[in-house]
Scaffold this active site. Sequence first.
Site, short mmCIF file in Angstrom:
data_model
loop_
_atom_site.label_atom_id
_atom_site.label_comp_id
_atom_site.label_asym_id
_atom_site.label_seq_id
_atom_site.Cartn_x
_atom_site.Cartn_y
_atom_site.Cartn_z
N SER A 146 32.09 36.52 39.57
CA SER A 146 32.72 34.96 39.29
C SER A 146 34.19 34.66 38.98
CB SER A 146 31.46 34.52 38.38
OG SER A 146 30.23 34.50 39.05
N HIS A 195 34.62 32.84 33.67
CA HIS A 195 34.89 31.77 34.46
C HIS A 195 36.11 31.16 34.06
CE1 HIS A 195 30.55 31.02 36.39
NE2 HIS A 195 31.31 32.32 36.43
#
Length: 388
Positions: free
Chosen positions: A278, A336
């Site tokens: 991610s 993230h």
Amino acid sequence: MAWRGCVMKWAKTEFIRSTNTTSRSSRLSPHNQQRCGFRREAKRSETKQGNVTQETKASPSEAGTPGPPPPPPPPPKVPRATLFKPLMFTVGFTGCSFGAAAILQYETLKSKVQSAKEEEESEKLSEGSQDMAYWHDWWNQLSGFQRQLILLMSLVDDFWGSLTEGQRTVTGIIAVNAVVLCCWRIPLMQRSMIKYFTSNPASKTKCLPMILSSFSHYSIFHMATNMYVLWTFSSGIVSLLGKEQFLAVYMSAGVISTMVSYMCKTATGRLYPSLGASGAVMAVLAAVCAKVPEAKLGIIFLPMVTFTAGNALKALITIDAAGLILGWRLFDHAAHLGGALFGIWYVAYGHKLIWRKREPLVKLWHDMRSLGGSRGGPGVGGAGPGPR
């Protein structure tokens, strides 16, 4: 008077008899007193030693003065997450990634030029030497299985040619993630997968999982989501940066996002393992959205809903920032944010600071290759053909 004299004479006689009896008994057993006396002395000495020992042991309590208190037990050692090695590894790996990408681009361009020259020469040699009758006879000599295999290979080649350069580049990344996902399903590999394919600042192995965890997914849905986003934005990012530079950014973003996750976990004390691509995918998405903020994006299940890339990037950063502040555990929000910020920084400043200054390294590599080719090739004075 006569009676009194008789009594005294009898008493003297009895006293002399008793004295003689005692002296005779002492002559007959001369060691009896010594033996009995030794026994008594031994018992007394043991008793005294016992008393001394007991008094010595019991002296502090009997004296009423408390002795020095025993030292407190040492506190249990809590493993502390040290981030110096991961930080140095992040810096070194990022530099090596961009250096390798610059050399790979040089070698790719050189091989393309060489292959183009060879194709021109082969076409000139084959002109007029073979006609359609030759290929017709060759096709007729093949078996049915060979013909089907050649047709299948031609279909695969046509499909591969229809893909963009970005899609062809990320196909290898998707394949590696799929292999790692299958390895998670093997029971014998569970311990090794947890050790090397999950990133945790409290683990003894910190550096290598920073790379491997970027290719590791335990959930099929998690992998499908990340790979779909990567496939969608691969054409845009490769057209902006090129294949080699994109690979450097993707690999570096995976390590940098994990380093940001390490820092946040250590600061908050929430030491838990993470995995997934991610962070690297967020870097690709953020780079494209920051470079082309007016691009229209949509949701695969809601095609009627569209929004600009800039608004999508702002929404994602806001959600991850809220998750990091509120302590949500659904995703690794620190990773993230680290990947997204790295992607935005790279398209704004990193391209100028890193990639445009690669010429000295490429020149050094070119000189090394030319020197190696001239030394290794045959000919007079060590001169020979260049590297193939």
